[in-house]
Design an enzyme around this catalytic site. Structure first.
Site, PDB file in Angstrom:
ATOM      1  N   SER A 112       0.780  -1.110  -0.041  1.00 13.26           N
ATOM      2  CA  SER A 112       0.166  -0.082   0.057  1.00 13.26           C
ATOM      3  C   SER A 112       0.713   1.083   0.090  1.00 13.26           C
ATOM      4  O   SER A 112       2.051   1.001   0.077  1.00 13.26           O
ATOM      5  CB  SER A 112      -1.001  -0.133   1.228  1.00 13.26           C
ATOM      6  OG  SER A 112      -0.218   0.248   2.292  1.00 13.26           O
ATOM      7  N   LYS A 113       0.325   2.338   0.010  1.00 19.36           N
ATOM      8  CA  LYS A 113       0.831   3.770  -0.247  1.00 19.36           C
ATOM      9  C   LYS A 113       1.892   4.040   0.764  1.00 19.36           C
ATOM     10  O   LYS A 113       2.929   4.475   0.664  1.00 19.36           O
ATOM     11  CB  LYS A 113      -0.127   4.781  -0.102  1.00 19.36           C
ATOM     12  CG  LYS A 113       0.498   6.147  -0.804  1.00 19.36           C
ATOM     13  CD  LYS A 113       0.624   6.194  -2.191  1.00 19.36           C
ATOM     14  CE  LYS A 113       1.417   7.250  -2.393  1.00 19.36           C
ATOM     15  NZ  LYS A 113       2.165   7.336  -3.816  1.00 19.36           N
ATOM     16  N   ARG A 114       1.726   3.211   2.006  1.00 18.36           N
ATOM     17  CA  ARG A 114       2.781   3.577   3.264  1.00 18.36           C
ATOM     18  C   ARG A 114       3.762   2.613   3.004  1.00 18.36           C
ATOM     19  O   ARG A 114       4.853   3.113   3.763  1.00 18.36           O
ATOM     20  CB  ARG A 114       1.813   3.361   4.641  1.00 18.36           C
ATOM     21  CG  ARG A 114       2.037   1.623   4.929  1.00 18.36           C
ATOM     22  CD  ARG A 114       0.920   1.545   6.000  1.00 18.36           C
ATOM     23  NE  ARG A 114       0.199   0.379   5.693  1.00 18.36           N
ATOM     24  CZ  ARG A 114       0.787  -0.805   5.921  1.00 18.36           C
ATOM     25  NH1 ARG A 114       1.904  -0.968   6.496  1.00 18.36           N
ATOM     26  NH2 ARG A 114       0.195  -1.982   5.750  1.00 18.36           N
TER      27      ARG A 114
END
Ligand code: GLU
Length: 477
Positions: free
Chosen positions: A243-245
């Site tokens: 994911s983006k993180r």
């Protein structure tokens, strides 16, 4: 001649956003499989969801694929453009009695579910219209549903997941045509894959459940089912879904960060697929080696260090002209100024000396800084420490000695070594001020390489600049 049909694979992204890493990997696997088997790699944009599909997303996906060098065969196919053909197949199934008109309203379906729930039965909708006599059909809106098999099981023979068995009583009579006559996505995928002659469907395992439903359509139409290969999704280094993180998700963000496409391809190929212990390989090797048996069953973890390492190796073996071209594209993608003609020429001369140890394009540009910078070359803070008053006189002494030397690596080495000896020191001690004067940096390619790239006039001018600029009393600390 073998009787197996030629391999046809496809990448079928939904244009609702950029090309993400997972999509890029799916595209790569399909591309490798097709290219390695003398097959065809098709690109189909699944734009049937009109509310979520945008031309910008399609453009971004095409650009991402272009950057990665994943060229497709034939025209880009728009799924939406083929809606009439999808509807035609639904009507064909209707005519064959393998699908039926269902007049149940949303309220009736909801009521069915509620009753089933209260009675502790399966809430999968069972339409009363499945076996209804057409003479009883009302003049009312209807959807077209497929007659799902009700007994037995459907087995997805998946080349990655193995045999996946789904009990047919888990399958409902899926809608094929909505009440406005538009075909549903699931039908579109099967019709397109059939019509395009797709032999191998390689895609994320989030589509595994769809495969069971799609098989109903293949079976009803009597079409050959393609080879399925549902690949596990990509996870972040912490083992959680990417994911983006975890950092950048868009394939093209990696271009803007300066990763070369060949390194990216190599790395993405290794994300979930392996060939023995091979980590670093060329496209030709990957195409030759890639097979479905090498795809792992557990999710691969994204590892930036590994990506960098492979990218470094690909930069090192890249052909200079191709590397320079890709570097231009990187500058553009990163929103950085283009190189001037003079910089470009100097970079071309410097590339053989700087590409060995650069992991990314920013890294390469930093190593090539000496070739890109123009006079006066201002030292950075660290380099400035090597340009004190003592070095000023050493550099001024050295300059005349380089005036008439034959400008070859050997002669330069001999001259500098004997000059150092004359001072009662070694060349190693002179290297720091020379690096500072020639590149304005403390870490640079070899001094001799820089001199060869810069040529006599530029080298002497830079040494002279540094010698005259060095502030008296500013002794290297
Ligand atoms: N359009 C689907 C997606 O973007 C892929 C469907 C398929 O490969 O069958 O996830």
């Amino acid at each position: 001649m073998s009787s197996t049909p030629p391999v046809v694979t496809r990448f079928a992204p939904s244009p609702t956003g950029f090309l993400h890493i997972g999509g890029a990997r799916t595209a790569l696997f399909n591309w490798l499989y097709a290219r390695g088997h003398g097959g065809t790699f098709l690109l189909r944009i699944e734009d049937t969801d009109r509310a979520r599909s945008t031309p910008e997303a399609t453009a971004a996906i095409l650009q991402g694929l272009d950057w990665l060098g994943l060229d497709h065969d034939g025209d880009v196919i728009s799924q939406f453009d083929r809606a009439d053909r999808h509807a035609e197949v639904a009507l064909d199934l209707l005519a064959q009695g393998k699908a039926y008109k269902c007049f149940s309203t949303q309220d009736e379906i909801a009521a069915f579910r509620e009753t089933a729930k209260a009675e502790g039965k399966s809430t999968l909708f069972r339409s009363p219209w499945r076996d209804a006599d057409p003479s009883t059909h009302p003049d009312a809106p209807y959807v077209v549903r497929i007659k799902a098999p009700q007994n037995g099981a459907t087995v997805i023979r998946d080349r990655v997941q193995g045999d996946v068995t789904i009990r047919n009583d888990q399958l409902d009579d899926m809608v094929l045509l909505r009440s406005d006559g538009t075909p549903v996505y699931m039908l579109a995928v099967v019709v397109d894959d059939h019509d395009m002659g797709v032999t191998h469907v390689i895609r994320g395992d989030d589509h595994l459940n769809n495969a069971a439903r799609q098989m109903m359509i293949y079976d009803a139409m009597g079409w050959d089912v393609p080879v399925w290969a549902h690949i596990p999704l990509i996870h972040g280094p912490d083992g959680k879904k990417l994911s983006k993180r975890h950092g950048a998700l868009g394939a093209q963000e990696y271009q803007a960060m300066g990763y070369p496409a060949a390194g990216m391809r190599n790395y993405l190929a290794r994300l979930g697929w392996s060939h023995g212990d091979d980590e670093f390989f060329t496209d030709a090797q990957a195409q030759d080696w890639f097979d479905l048996d090498g795809i792992g069953k557990s999710p691969a973890r994204f590892d930036l260090k590994k990506l960098e390492n492979l990218c470094g190796q690909h930069i090192a073996i890249a052909e200079d002209a191709a590397l320079q071209k890709e570097l231009h594209a990187y500058l553009n993608a990163a929103g950085l100024p283009a190189l001037t003609e003079a910089q470009d020429a100097c970079l071309a001369a410097a590339l053989p000396y700087v590409k060995e140890r650069a992991k990314t394009f920013p890294d390469l540009l930093e190593k090539a800084h000496f070739a890109l910078v123009s006079r006066p070359v201002l030292p950075d803070e660290k380099a400035a420490k090597s340009l004190g008053a003592d070095t000023c006189s050493i550099l001024s002494e050295l300059t005349p000695q380089l005036q008439n030397v034959n400008w070859s690596r050997n002669d330069l080495e001999a001259t500098l070594n004997s000059f150092a000896e004359g001072l009662g020191t070694t060349f190693g001690k002179l290297a720091a001020p020379l690096r500072a004067a020639l590149a304005g940096r403390s870490v640079t390619p070899s001094v001799f390489d820089m001199m060869m790239v810069l040529g006599r006039d530029e080298t002497l001018a830079r040494l002279d600049d540094a010698a005259t600029r060095a502030p008296a009393g500013d002794v290297a600390g």
